[in-house]
Motif scaffolding. Structure first.
Motif, mmCIF file in Angstrom:
data_model
loop_
_atom_site.group_PDB
_atom_site.id
_atom_site.type_symbol
_atom_site.label_atom_id
_atom_site.label_comp_id
_atom_site.label_asym_id
_atom_site.label_seq_id
_atom_site.Cartn_x
_atom_site.Cartn_y
_atom_site.Cartn_z
ATOM 1 N N THR A 68 8.441 -57.220 -14.982
ATOM 2 C CA THR A 68 9.129 -58.362 -14.338
ATOM 3 C C THR A 68 8.462 -59.252 -13.479
ATOM 4 O O THR A 68 8.817 -60.303 -12.817
ATOM 5 C CB THR A 68 10.105 -57.682 -13.479
ATOM 6 O OG1 THR A 68 9.550 -56.826 -12.279
ATOM 7 C CG2 THR A 68 11.314 -57.047 -13.971
ATOM 8 N N ILE A 103 6.558 -61.975 -13.985
ATOM 9 C CA ILE A 103 6.417 -62.973 -14.872
ATOM 10 C C ILE A 103 5.547 -64.260 -14.211
ATOM 11 O O ILE A 103 4.948 -64.862 -14.640
ATOM 12 C CB ILE A 103 7.653 -63.466 -15.585
ATOM 13 C CG1 ILE A 103 8.338 -62.283 -16.609
ATOM 14 C CG2 ILE A 103 7.607 -64.889 -16.188
ATOM 15 C CD1 ILE A 103 9.811 -62.374 -16.572
ATOM 16 N N CYS A 135 5.493 -60.492 -25.709
ATOM 17 C CA CYS A 135 6.177 -60.585 -24.519
ATOM 18 C C CYS A 135 7.693 -59.967 -24.284
ATOM 19 O O CYS A 135 8.158 -59.217 -23.288
ATOM 20 C CB CYS A 135 6.468 -62.079 -24.249
ATOM 21 S SG CYS A 135 5.027 -63.008 -24.141
ATOM 22 N N ASP A 136 8.451 -60.135 -25.571
ATOM 23 C CA ASP A 136 9.847 -59.570 -25.325
ATOM 24 C C ASP A 136 9.698 -57.892 -25.299
ATOM 25 O O ASP A 136 10.587 -57.476 -24.647
ATOM 26 C CB ASP A 136 10.460 -59.889 -26.510
ATOM 27 C CG ASP A 136 10.979 -61.243 -26.916
ATOM 28 O OD1 ASP A 136 10.800 -62.052 -25.656
ATOM 29 O OD2 ASP A 136 11.184 -61.766 -27.888
ATOM 30 N N ASN A 140 12.542 -66.655 -20.012
ATOM 31 C CA ASN A 140 12.864 -65.260 -19.514
ATOM 32 C C ASN A 140 13.443 -65.692 -18.127
ATOM 33 O O ASN A 140 13.182 -66.415 -17.481
ATOM 34 C CB ASN A 140 11.741 -64.464 -19.116
ATOM 35 C CG ASN A 140 12.122 -63.068 -18.587
ATOM 36 O OD1 ASN A 140 12.499 -62.926 -17.494
ATOM 37 N ND2 ASN A 140 11.873 -62.128 -19.344
ATOM 38 N N PHE A 160 8.890 -57.303 -21.610
ATOM 39 C CA PHE A 160 10.260 -57.576 -20.672
ATOM 40 C C PHE A 160 11.304 -56.299 -21.077
ATOM 41 O O PHE A 160 12.024 -56.170 -20.067
ATOM 42 C CB PHE A 160 10.748 -58.727 -21.049
ATOM 43 C CG PHE A 160 9.881 -59.975 -21.035
ATOM 44 C CD1 PHE A 160 8.903 -60.103 -19.940
ATOM 45 C CD2 PHE A 160 10.114 -61.201 -21.676
ATOM 46 C CE1 PHE A 160 8.099 -61.213 -19.829
ATOM 47 C CE2 PHE A 160 9.413 -62.420 -21.543
ATOM 48 C CZ PHE A 160 8.234 -62.204 -20.405
ATOM 49 N N ALA A 193 8.793 -67.611 -24.975
ATOM 50 C CA ALA A 193 9.325 -66.223 -24.302
ATOM 51 C C ALA A 193 9.279 -66.216 -22.821
ATOM 52 O O ALA A 193 10.240 -65.796 -22.036
ATOM 53 C CB ALA A 193 8.550 -65.184 -24.978
ATOM 54 N N ASN A 209 13.596 -64.334 -15.411
ATOM 55 C CA ASN A 209 13.073 -64.037 -14.258
ATOM 56 C C ASN A 209 12.067 -65.021 -13.872
ATOM 57 O O ASN A 209 11.205 -65.034 -12.870
ATOM 58 C CB ASN A 209 12.248 -62.683 -14.530
ATOM 59 C CG ASN A 209 13.149 -61.502 -14.370
ATOM 60 O OD1 ASN A 209 14.133 -61.514 -13.313
ATOM 61 N ND2 ASN A 209 13.093 -60.353 -15.138
#
Length: 75
Positions: free
Chosen positions: A29, A31, A20-21, A57, A24, A53, A59
């Motif tokens: 974006t 999400i 996930c990181d 985030n 990102f 994660a 977003n």
């Protein structure tokens, strides 16, 4: 964002928080995006690190909890 035939993005398939990181960091974006069954990546999170994660985030802003009983068997 590329999606499969069911409307799922790479985030729907992420296997770890680290994946996930990476998504990102690469500019992902969407999400809060829903697939064709109205499931977000949070719905399909493979484990707690993926869910964490997504939730952490900046977003992330939509907790979609709509669920239809019939979706339990629509694979």
């Amino acid at each position: 964002v590329a999606k499969d035939t069911k409307g799922r993005s790479a985030l729907h398939f992420a296997a770890s928080g680290k994946v996930c990181d990476l998504l990102f960091a690469g500019g992902f974006t969407e999400i809060n995006a829903l697939d064709k069954q109205n499931q977000s990546a949070l719905h399909t999170a493979r484990n707690a690190s993926v869910a964490k994660a997504i939730l952490e985030n900046p977003n992330f802003n939509q907790l979609n909890v709509t669920w239809k009983f019939s979706q339990l068997w629509d694979v």
